[in-house]
Write a protein that holds these residues in place. Structure first.
Motif, PDB file in Angstrom:
ATOM      1  N   SER A 168       0.066   0.618  16.834  1.00  0.00           N
ATOM      2  CA  SER A 168      -0.973   0.350  15.839  1.00  0.00           C
ATOM      3  C   SER A 168      -1.672  -0.990  16.052  1.00  0.00           C
ATOM      4  O   SER A 168      -2.797  -1.186  15.595  1.00  0.00           O
ATOM      5  CB  SER A 168      -0.364   0.359  14.431  1.00  0.00           C
ATOM      6  OG  SER A 168       0.458  -0.796  14.229  1.00  0.00           O
TER       7      SER A 168
ATOM      8  N   LYS B  97      -3.827   4.393   7.794  1.00  0.00           N
ATOM      9  CA  LYS B  97      -5.224   4.784   7.951  1.00  0.00           C
ATOM     10  C   LYS B  97      -6.181   3.930   7.116  1.00  0.00           C
ATOM     11  O   LYS B  97      -7.193   3.440   7.622  1.00  0.00           O
ATOM     12  CB  LYS B  97      -5.385   6.261   7.589  1.00  0.00           C
ATOM     13  CG  LYS B  97      -6.803   6.770   7.755  1.00  0.00           C
ATOM     14  CD  LYS B  97      -6.909   8.236   7.388  1.00  0.00           C
ATOM     15  CE  LYS B  97      -8.353   8.726   7.511  1.00  0.00           C
ATOM     16  NZ  LYS B  97      -8.494  10.165   7.125  1.00  0.00           N
ATOM     17  N   ASP B  98      -5.876   3.751   5.841  1.00  0.00           N
ATOM     18  CA  ASP B  98      -6.766   2.986   4.956  1.00  0.00           C
ATOM     19  C   ASP B  98      -6.095   1.712   4.435  1.00  0.00           C
ATOM     20  O   ASP B  98      -6.490   1.181   3.394  1.00  0.00           O
ATOM     21  CB  ASP B  98      -7.204   3.858   3.773  1.00  0.00           C
ATOM     22  CG  ASP B  98      -8.035   5.047   4.223  1.00  0.00           C
ATOM     23  OD1 ASP B  98      -8.953   4.843   5.042  1.00  0.00           O
ATOM     24  OD2 ASP B  98      -7.757   6.168   3.769  1.00  0.00           O
ATOM     25  N   LEU B  99      -5.091   1.247   5.144  1.00  0.00           N
ATOM     26  CA  LEU B  99      -4.353   0.055   4.727  1.00  0.00           C
ATOM     27  C   LEU B  99      -5.260  -1.172   4.685  1.00  0.00           C
ATOM     28  O   LEU B  99      -5.875  -1.521   5.688  1.00  0.00           O
ATOM     29  CB  LEU B  99      -3.193  -0.199   5.702  1.00  0.00           C
ATOM     30  CG  LEU B  99      -2.379  -1.487   5.506  1.00  0.00           C
ATOM     31  CD1 LEU B  99      -1.603  -1.417   4.194  1.00  0.00           C
ATOM     32  CD2 LEU B  99      -1.415  -1.678   6.683  1.00  0.00           C
ATOM     33  N   PRO B 100      -5.361  -1.846   3.539  1.00  0.00           N
ATOM     34  CA  PRO B 100      -6.129  -3.100   3.489  1.00  0.00           C
ATOM     35  C   PRO B 100      -5.448  -4.155   4.368  1.00  0.00           C
ATOM     36  O   PRO B 100      -4.229  -4.326   4.302  1.00  0.00           O
ATOM     37  CB  PRO B 100      -6.069  -3.497   2.010  1.00  0.00           C
ATOM     38  CG  PRO B 100      -5.755  -2.224   1.288  1.00  0.00           C
ATOM     39  CD  PRO B 100      -4.856  -1.462   2.204  1.00  0.00           C
ATOM     40  N   THR B 101      -6.230  -4.816   5.192  1.00  0.00           N
ATOM     41  CA  THR B 101      -5.657  -5.770   6.139  1.00  0.00           C
ATOM     42  C   THR B 101      -6.369  -7.108   6.087  1.00  0.00           C
ATOM     43  O   THR B 101      -7.461  -7.230   5.536  1.00  0.00           O
ATOM     44  CB  THR B 101      -5.740  -5.227   7.577  1.00  0.00           C
ATOM     45  OG1 THR B 101      -7.119  -5.055   7.941  1.00  0.00           O
ATOM     46  CG2 THR B 101      -5.007  -3.903   7.711  1.00  0.00           C
TER      47      THR B 101
ATOM     48  N   TRP C  26       0.837  -1.189   0.000  1.00  0.00           N
ATOM     49  CA  TRP C  26       0.000   0.000   0.000  1.00  0.00           C
ATOM     50  C   TRP C  26       0.875   1.243   0.000  1.00  0.00           C
ATOM     51  O   TRP C  26       1.957   1.239   0.586  1.00  0.00           O
ATOM     52  CB  TRP C  26      -0.896  -0.013   1.241  1.00  0.00           C
ATOM     53  CG  TRP C  26      -2.048   0.942   1.216  1.00  0.00           C
ATOM     54  CD1 TRP C  26      -2.235   2.032   2.020  1.00  0.00           C
ATOM     55  CD2 TRP C  26      -3.202   0.877   0.376  1.00  0.00           C
ATOM     56  NE1 TRP C  26      -3.435   2.645   1.739  1.00  0.00           N
ATOM     57  CE2 TRP C  26      -4.056   1.949   0.723  1.00  0.00           C
ATOM     58  CE3 TRP C  26      -3.593   0.000  -0.646  1.00  0.00           C
ATOM     59  CZ2 TRP C  26      -5.266   2.193   0.090  1.00  0.00           C
ATOM     60  CZ3 TRP C  26      -4.813   0.224  -1.272  1.00  0.00           C
ATOM     61  CH2 TRP C  26      -5.630   1.309  -0.907  1.00  0.00           C
TER      62      TRP C  26
ATOM     63  N   SER D 221       1.268   7.263   9.814  1.00  0.00           N
ATOM     64  CA  SER D 221      -0.138   7.261  10.204  1.00  0.00           C
ATOM     65  C   SER D 221      -1.045   7.292   8.974  1.00  0.00           C
ATOM     66  O   SER D 221      -2.088   6.627   8.937  1.00  0.00           O
ATOM     67  CB  SER D 221      -0.440   8.471  11.094  1.00  0.00           C
ATOM     68  OG  SER D 221       0.256   8.374  12.319  1.00  0.00           O
ATOM     69  N   ALA D 222      -0.623   8.043   7.963  1.00  0.00           N
ATOM     70  CA  ALA D 222      -1.421   8.163   6.746  1.00  0.00           C
ATOM     71  C   ALA D 222      -1.502   6.848   5.985  1.00  0.00           C
ATOM     72  O   ALA D 222      -2.563   6.459   5.486  1.00  0.00           O
ATOM     73  CB  ALA D 222      -0.833   9.253   5.847  1.00  0.00           C
TER      74      ALA D 222
ATOM     75  N   VAL E  68       0.941   5.755   0.026  1.00  0.00           N
ATOM     76  CA  VAL E  68       0.342   7.094   0.068  1.00  0.00           C
ATOM     77  C   VAL E  68       1.463   8.105  -0.165  1.00  0.00           C
ATOM     78  O   VAL E  68       2.649   7.790  -0.006  1.00  0.00           O
ATOM     79  CB  VAL E  68      -0.359   7.396   1.409  1.00  0.00           C
ATOM     80  CG1 VAL E  68      -1.495   6.430   1.670  1.00  0.00           C
ATOM     81  CG2 VAL E  68       0.637   7.390   2.563  1.00  0.00           C
TER      82      VAL E  68
END
Length: 208
Positions: A91, A127-131, A13, A123-124, A15
């Motif tokens: 996290s 935030k939307d990291l596929p897990t 991922w 952090s960014a 950003v």
């Protein structure tokens, strides 16, 4: 002590942030061991030879593992790798590597500014990291007589089991990977349904 289950990155991922004209390209990926983590870092260095810095941190294993590391990669000491690792530690993620590729924009950020920038970058990306949820499992081998095959099969179907294989020779031999949280209950039940006429062997290693 083993963590029963934890979230891990499902895929690579990325950003991008821009702070005072510096570009921060942040990557997160799955890394269950040091080799996986270091392979991503090498790959990013090769892909970004003109970058000012490639800073990184990883937790290669379950969240409380000691297999973790970080690097400032030429940034002032303590301004990149450590802030990145601290974000990872809080996290709850495991099996994770993060790397920040920085292209200097001409404006110095200062020690505090760098710490904030690298923390914000990690952090960014989280935030939307596929897990995906990873369950810690242990390998079991069961050896029992044919008369118990049906009972054992029905029992297994009620538990969180993966990678099951059965071999039929003079006796039935079943290998499987069971969630660590269910080992004791399963062990007690399988002994009971076979009236004690079963061999249960456990591999001390964790099966992924």
């Amino acid at each position: 002590m083993s963590t029963a289950s934890y979230f891990v990155p499902a895929l690579l991922w990325q950003v991008e942030l821009e702070i005072k004209r510096s570009k921060f390209l942040t990557f997160a990926a799955n890394a269950s061991n040091r080799e996986d983590a270091e392979a991503l870092i090498r790959s990013l260095r090769e892909q970004h030879p003109q970058a000012s810095h490639v800073c990184w941190a990883y937790i290669a294993g379950e969240p409380n593992t000691t297999v973790r590391s970080m690097s400032d990669d030429g940034e002032p000491s303590g301004t990149a790798g450590m802030p990145m690792l601290k974000i990872l530690q809080h996290s709850g993620f495991g099996d994770i590597v993060v790397a920040v590729v920085r292209y200097f924009g001409g404006t110095k950020l200062g020690t505090g500014g760098l710490q904030r920038a690298y923390s914000e970058a990690v952090s960014a990306v989280l935030k939307d990291l596929p897990t995906t949820l990873k369950v810690s499992r242990s390998a079991l081998t069961l050896v029992f007589d044919y008369e118990y095959d049906g009972s054992v099969g029905r029992l297994i179907s009620r538990y969180d089991v993966a990678d099951m294989q059965a071999k039929y020779d003079q006796q039935v031999t079943v290998t499987l990977a069971i969630a660590d949280t269910e080992i004791q209950a399963f062990h007690d039940e399988v002994i009971d349904v076979c009236s004690g006429k079963i061999i249960v062997q456990m591999d001390s290693g964790v099966v992924e």
